[in-house]
Motif scaffolding. Structure first.
Motif, PDB file in Angstrom:
ATOM      1  N   ALA A  81      42.616  46.150  59.118  1.00 28.68           N
ATOM      2  CA  ALA A  81      44.054  46.211  58.658  1.00 28.68           C
ATOM      3  C   ALA A  81      43.891  46.059  57.303  1.00 28.68           C
ATOM      4  CB  ALA A  81      44.824  45.355  59.251  1.00 28.68           C
ATOM      5  N   SER A  82      43.413  45.088  56.520  1.00 26.03           N
ATOM      6  CA  SER A  82      43.211  44.710  55.310  1.00 26.03           C
ATOM      7  C   SER A  82      42.737  45.873  54.254  1.00 26.03           C
ATOM      8  CB  SER A  82      42.309  43.627  54.829  1.00 26.03           C
ATOM      9  OG  SER A  82      41.007  43.488  55.328  1.00 26.03           O
ATOM     10  N   MET A  83      41.668  46.697  54.863  1.00 27.29           N
ATOM     11  CA  MET A  83      41.031  47.801  54.457  1.00 27.29           C
ATOM     12  C   MET A  83      41.940  49.015  54.352  1.00 27.29           C
ATOM     13  SD  MET A  83      37.224  47.546  55.964  1.00 27.29           S
ATOM     14  CE  MET A  83      36.529  48.920  55.438  1.00 27.29           C
ATOM     15  N   VAL A  84      42.763  49.082  55.322  1.00 30.92           N
ATOM     16  CA  VAL A  84      43.709  50.411  55.353  1.00 30.92           C
ATOM     17  C   VAL A  84      44.915  49.968  54.454  1.00 30.92           C
ATOM     18  CG1 VAL A  84      45.339  51.485  56.938  1.00 30.92           C
ATOM     19  CG2 VAL A  84      43.159  50.767  57.759  1.00 30.92           C
ATOM     20  N   ALA A  85      45.482  48.739  54.396  1.00 28.43           N
ATOM     21  CA  ALA A  85      46.337  48.411  53.556  1.00 28.43           C
ATOM     22  C   ALA A  85      45.839  48.732  52.213  1.00 28.43           C
ATOM     23  CB  ALA A  85      46.908  46.977  53.669  1.00 28.43           C
ATOM     24  N   TYR A  86      44.844  48.220  51.997  1.00 29.74           N
ATOM     25  CA  TYR A  86      44.349  48.459  50.449  1.00 29.74           C
ATOM     26  C   TYR A  86      44.279  50.046  50.079  1.00 29.74           C
ATOM     27  CZ  TYR A  86      40.840  48.345  46.518  1.00 29.74           C
ATOM     28  OH  TYR A  86      40.520  48.646  45.481  1.00 29.74           O
ATOM     29  N   GLY A  87      43.652  50.769  50.906  1.00 26.94           N
ATOM     30  CA  GLY A  87      43.599  52.243  50.905  1.00 26.94           C
ATOM     31  C   GLY A  87      45.242  52.870  50.513  1.00 26.94           C
ATOM     32  N   THR A 166      38.766  48.253  37.249  1.00 27.54           N
ATOM     33  CA  THR A 166      38.047  49.491  37.213  1.00 27.54           C
ATOM     34  C   THR A 166      37.535  49.781  35.601  1.00 27.54           C
ATOM     35  OG1 THR A 166      39.642  50.490  38.836  1.00 27.54           O
ATOM     36  CG2 THR A 166      38.628  52.004  37.633  1.00 27.54           C
ATOM     37  N   MET A 167      38.336  49.525  34.639  1.00 27.91           N
ATOM     38  CA  MET A 167      37.778  49.675  33.230  1.00 27.91           C
ATOM     39  C   MET A 167      36.647  48.768  33.219  1.00 27.91           C
ATOM     40  SD  MET A 167      41.462  49.743  31.123  1.00 27.91           S
ATOM     41  CE  MET A 167      40.410  49.880  29.727  1.00 27.91           C
ATOM     42  N   ASP A 168      36.540  47.570  33.993  1.00 30.71           N
ATOM     43  CA  ASP A 168      35.241  46.797  33.884  1.00 30.71           C
ATOM     44  C   ASP A 168      34.110  47.300  34.313  1.00 30.71           C
ATOM     45  OD1 ASP A 168      36.612  45.266  32.032  1.00 30.71           O
ATOM     46  OD2 ASP A 168      37.223  43.798  33.393  1.00 30.71           O
ATOM     47  N   GLY A 169      34.313  48.454  35.231  1.00 32.65           N
ATOM     48  CA  GLY A 169      33.183  48.993  35.945  1.00 32.65           C
ATOM     49  C   GLY A 169      33.405  48.548  37.254  1.00 32.65           C
ATOM     50  N   ALA A 170      34.196  48.130  37.712  1.00 30.35           N
ATOM     51  CA  ALA A 170      34.018  47.488  39.332  1.00 30.35           C
ATOM     52  C   ALA A 170      34.686  48.704  40.173  1.00 30.35           C
ATOM     53  CB  ALA A 170      34.907  46.421  39.408  1.00 30.35           C
ATOM     54  N   GLY A 171      33.879  48.884  41.433  1.00 27.62           N
ATOM     55  CA  GLY A 171      34.092  49.775  42.192  1.00 27.62           C
ATOM     56  C   GLY A 171      35.438  49.335  43.148  1.00 27.62           C
ATOM     57  N   ASN A 172      35.868  50.314  43.973  1.00 25.47           N
ATOM     58  CA  ASN A 172      36.793  49.945  44.738  1.00 25.47           C
ATOM     59  C   ASN A 172      36.574  48.799  45.925  1.00 25.47           C
ATOM     60  OD1 ASN A 172      39.063  51.673  44.445  1.00 25.47           O
ATOM     61  ND2 ASN A 172      37.813  53.304  45.323  1.00 25.47           N
ATOM     62  N   TRP A 173      35.154  48.721  46.343  1.00 31.35           N
ATOM     63  CA  TRP A 173      34.741  47.704  47.308  1.00 31.35           C
ATOM     64  C   TRP A 173      34.706  46.339  46.552  1.00 31.35           C
ATOM     65  CZ3 TRP A 173      34.573  46.647  52.026  1.00 31.35           C
ATOM     66  CH2 TRP A 173      33.838  45.494  52.708  1.00 31.35           C
ATOM     67  N   LYS A 174      34.311  46.133  45.314  1.00 34.47           N
ATOM     68  CA  LYS A 174      34.088  45.016  44.424  1.00 34.47           C
ATOM     69  C   LYS A 174      35.669  44.667  44.306  1.00 34.47           C
ATOM     70  CE  LYS A 174      31.978  42.811  40.775  1.00 34.47           C
ATOM     71  NZ  LYS A 174      31.067  42.902  39.545  1.00 34.47           N
ATOM     72  N   VAL A 175      36.600  45.498  43.885  1.00 35.88           N
ATOM     73  CA  VAL A 175      37.885  45.157  43.717  1.00 35.88           C
ATOM     74  C   VAL A 175      38.615  44.463  44.835  1.00 35.88           C
ATOM     75  CG1 VAL A 175      40.329  45.921  43.243  1.00 35.88           C
ATOM     76  CG2 VAL A 175      38.230  46.641  41.889  1.00 35.88           C
ATOM     77  N   PHE A 176      38.337  45.149  46.167  1.00 32.40           N
ATOM     78  CA  PHE A 176      38.709  44.614  47.124  1.00 32.40           C
ATOM     79  C   PHE A 176      38.156  43.359  47.627  1.00 32.40           C
ATOM     80  CE2 PHE A 176      38.062  44.704  51.976  1.00 32.40           C
ATOM     81  CZ  PHE A 176      39.619  44.598  52.441  1.00 32.40           C
ATOM     82  N   THR A 177      36.936  43.084  47.521  1.00 34.14           N
ATOM     83  CA  THR A 177      36.443  41.819  48.148  1.00 34.14           C
ATOM     84  C   THR A 177      36.543  40.834  46.909  1.00 34.14           C
ATOM     85  OG1 THR A 177      34.163  42.460  47.046  1.00 34.14           O
ATOM     86  CG2 THR A 177      34.687  43.060  49.633  1.00 34.14           C
ATOM     87  N   THR A 178      36.704  41.159  45.714  1.00 33.73           N
ATOM     88  CA  THR A 178      36.686  39.884  44.611  1.00 33.73           C
ATOM     89  C   THR A 178      38.258  39.909  44.343  1.00 33.73           C
ATOM     90  OG1 THR A 178      36.234  41.420  43.146  1.00 33.73           O
ATOM     91  CG2 THR A 178      34.282  40.302  43.965  1.00 33.73           C
ATOM     92  N   ILE A 179      38.896  40.572  44.408  1.00 32.25           N
ATOM     93  CA  ILE A 179      40.359  40.563  43.871  1.00 32.25           C
ATOM     94  C   ILE A 179      41.497  40.571  45.035  1.00 32.25           C
ATOM     95  CG2 ILE A 179      41.928  41.460  42.271  1.00 32.25           C
ATOM     96  CD1 ILE A 179      39.944  42.453  40.411  1.00 32.25           C
ATOM     97  N   VAL A 180      41.621  41.559  45.613  1.00 31.02           N
ATOM     98  CA  VAL A 180      42.446  41.722  46.683  1.00 31.02           C
ATOM     99  C   VAL A 180      42.471  40.710  47.720  1.00 31.02           C
ATOM    100  CG1 VAL A 180      43.428  43.384  48.408  1.00 31.02           C
ATOM    101  CG2 VAL A 180      42.603  44.152  45.992  1.00 31.02           C
ATOM    102  N   ILE A 181      41.387  40.546  48.345  1.00 36.76           N
ATOM    103  CA  ILE A 181      41.217  39.454  49.420  1.00 36.76           C
ATOM    104  C   ILE A 181      41.568  38.262  48.877  1.00 36.76           C
ATOM    105  CG2 ILE A 181      39.564  38.582  51.060  1.00 36.76           C
ATOM    106  CD1 ILE A 181      40.390  41.227  51.781  1.00 36.76           C
ATOM    107  N   PRO A 182      41.078  37.468  47.989  1.00 43.71           N
ATOM    108  CA  PRO A 182      41.445  36.205  47.391  1.00 43.71           C
ATOM    109  C   PRO A 182      43.036  36.097  47.349  1.00 43.71           C
ATOM    110  CG  PRO A 182      39.226  36.794  46.444  1.00 43.71           C
ATOM    111  CD  PRO A 182      39.844  38.003  47.028  1.00 43.71           C
ATOM    112  N   LEU A 183      43.429  37.014  46.645  1.00 38.63           N
ATOM    113  CA  LEU A 183      44.829  36.991  46.221  1.00 38.63           C
ATOM    114  C   LEU A 183      45.631  37.208  47.502  1.00 38.63           C
ATOM    115  CD1 LEU A 183      45.395  39.017  43.093  1.00 38.63           C
ATOM    116  CD2 LEU A 183      45.449  36.631  43.182  1.00 38.63           C
ATOM    117  N   SER A 184      45.170  37.733  48.710  1.00 39.84           N
ATOM    118  CA  SER A 184      45.908  37.947  49.702  1.00 39.84           C
ATOM    119  C   SER A 184      45.709  37.000  50.789  1.00 39.84           C
ATOM    120  CB  SER A 184      45.556  39.358  50.358  1.00 39.84           C
ATOM    121  OG  SER A 184      45.874  40.476  49.555  1.00 39.84           O
ATOM    122  N   LEU A 185      45.037  35.974  50.721  1.00 44.21           N
ATOM    123  CA  LEU A 185      45.091  34.832  51.703  1.00 44.21           C
ATOM    124  C   LEU A 185      45.962  34.315  52.311  1.00 44.21           C
ATOM    125  CD1 LEU A 185      41.839  32.818  50.197  1.00 44.21           C
ATOM    126  CD2 LEU A 185      41.794  34.359  52.066  1.00 44.21           C
TER     127      LEU A 185
END
Length: 269
Positions: A81-87, A166-185
């Motif tokens: 669900a978190s992957m779908v919601a992020y997409g 994205t400008m720092d070179g982070a891909g979608n997976w890195k953004v999802f795991t390092t930014i979105v998931i912690p903020l969505s706890l």
């Protein structure tokens, strides 16, 4: 003010009285229950029901089945669900809106409507009388509501976070795991509690797919205490208390996240 307090007191009594009856009945014998259903048991409390329910009814196995099914169902549902919601959030176009609409429509379909085709499918796949099959059904049935909740929260996250990453070179997976998931706890924790209650208390799908005693879950096993002409209320209420204990413990430890999760997204940041 007085009316509000009186209403709250009445509401509390409506909850506490049935709860007290359940607790008192669980420490009585069957004879004491029928002799004095609402009173304190004579001769002291009988905790033997809690011992017998595990020794004679193999309740430990049922408890473990429920724990396995609930743990995997909640974990995998949150992951997908978190992957779908992020997409959906990142797409932010008609494709994302269409996906969100499809999952929203999935919430509108009652489980009873799909019972016959679902059972036929599980039978063809040889997944009846299987905890794996039960987990797959649980995931498919609760994925829409989890996507709905998490998408609503992730849409409140500032888009600047995604753009900067994205400008720092982070891909979608890195953004999802390092930014979105912690903020969505907080939202993930609230959704986890919601899913936990649904899966732990689920009776429909175990009743539909499970007939072998080795794979019965706790709610299904409690039906064994109910007969056509008689019901063993002390053992039944003992099982109810045991089945309710994990939910109470989970809410106590995750209460802070639950409150934060249900209020998250109320105000767009």
């Amino acid at each position: 003010m007085i009316f509000r307090k009186s209403a709250l007191a009445v509401y509390a009594l409506l909850i506490l009285i049935p709860l007290l009856v359940v607790v008192l009945t669980s420490v009585k014998t069957l004879q004491q229950t029928f002799a004095n259903p609402l009173g304190i048991p004579e001769g002291g409390l009988q905790f033997s029901n809690y011992v017998n329910i595990f020794q004679e009814q193999t309740m430990a196995g049922y408890f473990m089945n429920s724990a396995v099914v609930t743990l995997f169902s909640v974990s995998l549902t949150l992951l997908f669900a978190s992957m779908v919601a992020y997409g959906i959030t990142r797409l932010n176009n008609w494709i994302g809106n269409l996906l969100f609409l499809l999952f929203t429509i999935g919430m509108m379909v009652p489980a009873q409507v799909s019972m016959v085709p679902l059972y036929s499918l599980m039978l063809d796949l040889n997944l009846t009388n299987s905890l794996v099959g039960l987990i797959l059904v649980n995931i498919s049935s609760t994925l829409p509501i989890a996507v709905f909740i998490l998408t609503g929260f992730m849409k409140t996250l500032p888009k600047e976070l995604f753009e900067a990453s994205t400008m720092d070179g982070a891909g979608n997976w890195k953004v999802f795991t390092t930014i979105v998931i912690p903020l969505s706890l907080p939202s993930l924790s609230a959704t986890a509690i919601f899913l936990f209650v649904m899966h732990w208390n689920d009776l429909l799908y175990p009743l539909l797919f499970i007939t072998d005693n080795a794979y019965k879950t706790l709610p299904l096993a409690l039906l064994e205490f109910q007969g056509q002409y008689a019901t063993n209320y002390p053992m039944l209420f003992t099982g109810v208390i045991i089945a309710s204990a994990p939910m109470v413990v989970a809410y106590v430890f995750l209460q802070r996240f639950f409150v934060a999760g249900i209020t998250a997204g109320a105000v767009k940041g």
